[in-house]
Design a protein around this motif. Sequence first.
Motif, short mmCIF file in Angstrom:
data_model
loop_
_atom_site.label_atom_id
_atom_site.label_comp_id
_atom_site.label_asym_id
_atom_site.label_seq_id
_atom_site.Cartn_x
_atom_site.Cartn_y
_atom_site.Cartn_z
N LEU A 165 -3.21 -46.91 1.27
CA LEU A 165 -4.66 -47.01 1.44
C LEU A 165 -5.38 -45.96 0.60
O LEU A 165 -6.41 -46.25 -0.04
CB LEU A 165 -5.03 -46.85 2.92
N ILE A 166 -4.87 -44.76 0.59
CA ILE A 166 -5.47 -43.68 -0.20
C ILE A 166 -5.42 -44.02 -1.69
O ILE A 166 -6.38 -43.81 -2.42
CB ILE A 166 -4.75 -42.34 0.08
N LEU A 167 -4.28 -44.57 -2.13
CA LEU A 167 -4.15 -44.94 -3.54
C LEU A 167 -5.08 -46.11 -3.90
O LEU A 167 -5.63 -46.16 -5.00
CB LEU A 167 -2.70 -45.29 -3.86
N LEU A 168 -5.27 -47.03 -2.96
CA LEU A 168 -6.25 -48.10 -3.17
C LEU A 168 -7.64 -47.51 -3.34
O LEU A 168 -8.42 -47.94 -4.18
CB LEU A 168 -6.25 -49.08 -1.99
N GLY A 169 -7.93 -46.48 -2.53
CA GLY A 169 -9.21 -45.80 -2.63
C GLY A 169 -9.39 -45.07 -3.94
O GLY A 169 -10.52 -44.86 -4.41
N ASP A 170 -8.28 -44.71 -4.57
CA ASP A 170 -8.33 -44.04 -5.87
C ASP A 170 -8.44 -45.03 -7.02
O ASP A 170 -8.48 -44.64 -8.19
CB ASP A 170 -7.08 -43.17 -6.08
N GLY A 171 -8.43 -46.33 -6.67
CA GLY A 171 -8.61 -47.35 -7.70
C GLY A 171 -7.34 -47.93 -8.28
O GLY A 171 -7.38 -48.70 -9.24
N LEU A 172 -6.17 -47.58 -7.72
CA LEU A 172 -4.92 -48.09 -8.25
C LEU A 172 -4.69 -49.53 -7.78
O LEU A 172 -5.08 -49.91 -6.67
CB LEU A 172 -3.74 -47.23 -7.80
N VAL A 173 -4.06 -50.32 -8.62
CA VAL A 173 -3.69 -51.69 -8.26
C VAL A 173 -2.24 -51.69 -7.80
O VAL A 173 -1.54 -50.68 -7.89
CB VAL A 173 -3.90 -52.65 -9.45
N LYS A 174 -1.76 -52.84 -7.33
CA LYS A 174 -0.43 -52.91 -6.71
C LYS A 174 0.67 -52.39 -7.62
O LYS A 174 1.54 -51.63 -7.19
CB LYS A 174 -0.14 -54.34 -6.30
N LYS A 175 0.65 -52.79 -8.87
CA LYS A 175 1.70 -52.38 -9.81
C LYS A 175 1.72 -50.87 -9.98
O LYS A 175 2.79 -50.24 -10.02
CB LYS A 175 1.47 -53.07 -11.16
N GLU A 176 0.52 -50.26 -10.07
CA GLU A 176 0.43 -48.81 -10.24
C GLU A 176 0.87 -48.08 -8.97
O GLU A 176 1.49 -47.02 -9.04
CB GLU A 176 -1.01 -48.43 -10.60
N ILE A 177 0.54 -48.65 -7.82
CA ILE A 177 0.95 -48.04 -6.55
C ILE A 177 2.47 -48.05 -6.43
O ILE A 177 3.08 -47.06 -6.00
CB ILE A 177 0.30 -48.78 -5.36
N ALA A 178 3.07 -49.16 -6.81
CA ALA A 178 4.54 -49.27 -6.76
C ALA A 178 5.18 -48.19 -7.63
O ALA A 178 6.15 -47.54 -7.22
CB ALA A 178 4.97 -50.66 -7.20
N LYS A 179 4.64 -47.99 -8.80
CA LYS A 179 5.18 -46.98 -9.72
C LYS A 179 4.95 -45.57 -9.16
O LYS A 179 5.84 -44.72 -9.22
CB LYS A 179 4.52 -47.11 -11.09
N THR A 187 7.13 -54.86 -1.92
CA THR A 187 6.98 -53.95 -0.77
C THR A 187 5.55 -53.48 -0.65
O THR A 187 4.97 -53.44 0.44
CB THR A 187 7.92 -52.74 -0.91
N VAL A 188 4.95 -53.13 -1.79
CA VAL A 188 3.54 -52.71 -1.79
C VAL A 188 2.66 -53.85 -1.30
O VAL A 188 1.77 -53.66 -0.47
CB VAL A 188 3.11 -52.27 -3.21
N ALA A 189 2.91 -55.06 -1.81
CA ALA A 189 2.11 -56.21 -1.42
C ALA A 189 2.21 -56.46 0.09
O ALA A 189 1.21 -56.79 0.75
CB ALA A 189 2.56 -57.45 -2.18
N SER A 190 3.41 -56.28 0.64
CA SER A 190 3.61 -56.46 2.08
C SER A 190 2.83 -55.41 2.87
O SER A 190 2.17 -55.74 3.87
CB SER A 190 5.10 -56.37 2.41
N HIS A 191 2.89 -54.15 2.43
CA HIS A 191 2.16 -53.09 3.12
C HIS A 191 0.64 -53.34 3.07
O HIS A 191 -0.06 -53.14 4.07
CB HIS A 191 2.46 -51.74 2.48
N ILE A 192 0.16 -53.77 1.91
CA ILE A 192 -1.27 -54.04 1.77
C ILE A 192 -1.70 -55.18 2.69
O ILE A 192 -2.77 -55.13 3.32
CB ILE A 192 -1.63 -54.35 0.31
N ARG A 193 -0.87 -56.18 2.79
CA ARG A 193 -1.17 -57.29 3.70
C ARG A 193 -1.27 -56.79 5.14
O ARG A 193 -2.18 -57.19 5.90
CB ARG A 193 -0.10 -58.37 3.59
N HIS A 194 -0.37 -55.88 5.53
CA HIS A 194 -0.41 -55.32 6.89
C HIS A 194 -1.65 -54.45 7.09
O HIS A 194 -2.24 -54.44 8.17
CB HIS A 194 0.86 -54.50 7.15
N ILE A 195 -2.04 -53.72 6.05
CA ILE A 195 -3.25 -52.90 6.12
C ILE A 195 -4.47 -53.79 6.38
O ILE A 195 -5.30 -53.49 7.24
CB ILE A 195 -3.44 -52.10 4.81
N TYR A 196 -4.57 -54.88 5.63
CA TYR A 196 -5.69 -55.80 5.80
C TYR A 196 -5.71 -56.37 7.21
O TYR A 196 -6.79 -56.51 7.82
CB TYR A 196 -5.62 -56.94 4.79
#
Length: 218
Positions: A165-179, A187-196
């Motif tokens: 969530l913090i990284l989303l707030g920093d403007g990162l997209v899924k690929k960047e968050i994974a890296k 895994t990132v996509a799954s976590h984001i889905r749970h956050i939503y």
Amino acid sequence: MKDLIKVMLVEDSPEYREVVGLAMQRESDIELVKTFGTAEVALRTLQGLAAGAVPDLILLDLNLPGMSGLEAIPWIQKYCPQVKIIMLTQSDREADVLKAINLGASGYLLKKSRVVQLMEGVRSVISGNHLLDGDVARYITMALQSKPSALPIEKPLSEREMEILILLGDGLVKKEIAKELGIGFSTVASHIRHIYEKLQVENAPAAISKAYKSGLLE
């Protein structure tokens, strides 16, 4: 303030680019040095500019084809950290305002603003001030004053979900968050889905906005 303020405009509307260009031709202290219709092309240009050719300020459309203005902000800051950014948009949505400011934009103006307001805004931001359009100032004020208890979170986020969530707030997209976190894209996509699901929202801007209001993010 510098004698001549060098401005770059990133805007997909040719008509709006023409209006801004004509307006700046009448200003003795502001020069429109480059215009682009997409963030991708603008970023490639910024990446290759010599230090002396970097603009002082970028007028950045929020809703661009392809990469959005919000998604472009972190990359602009990476390539040209000293550049000031004013968001230009038709949106007065609270989430958009919060996200733009959280990412580091120095100003936020609606496109319906008069040309004189735009020129004054450019000068104000270059002078070190922050700029909020009068029509959207109340949105940001109300958001920042919201009490955490106003939007309780029924299901707490896990430690990993908070990181994302913090990284989303920093403007990162899924690929960047994974890296960044060293985990898989799925895994990132799954976590984001749970956050939503836990925040009961449908997209990243809405998640960030609710996270601020609930006290999850500061």
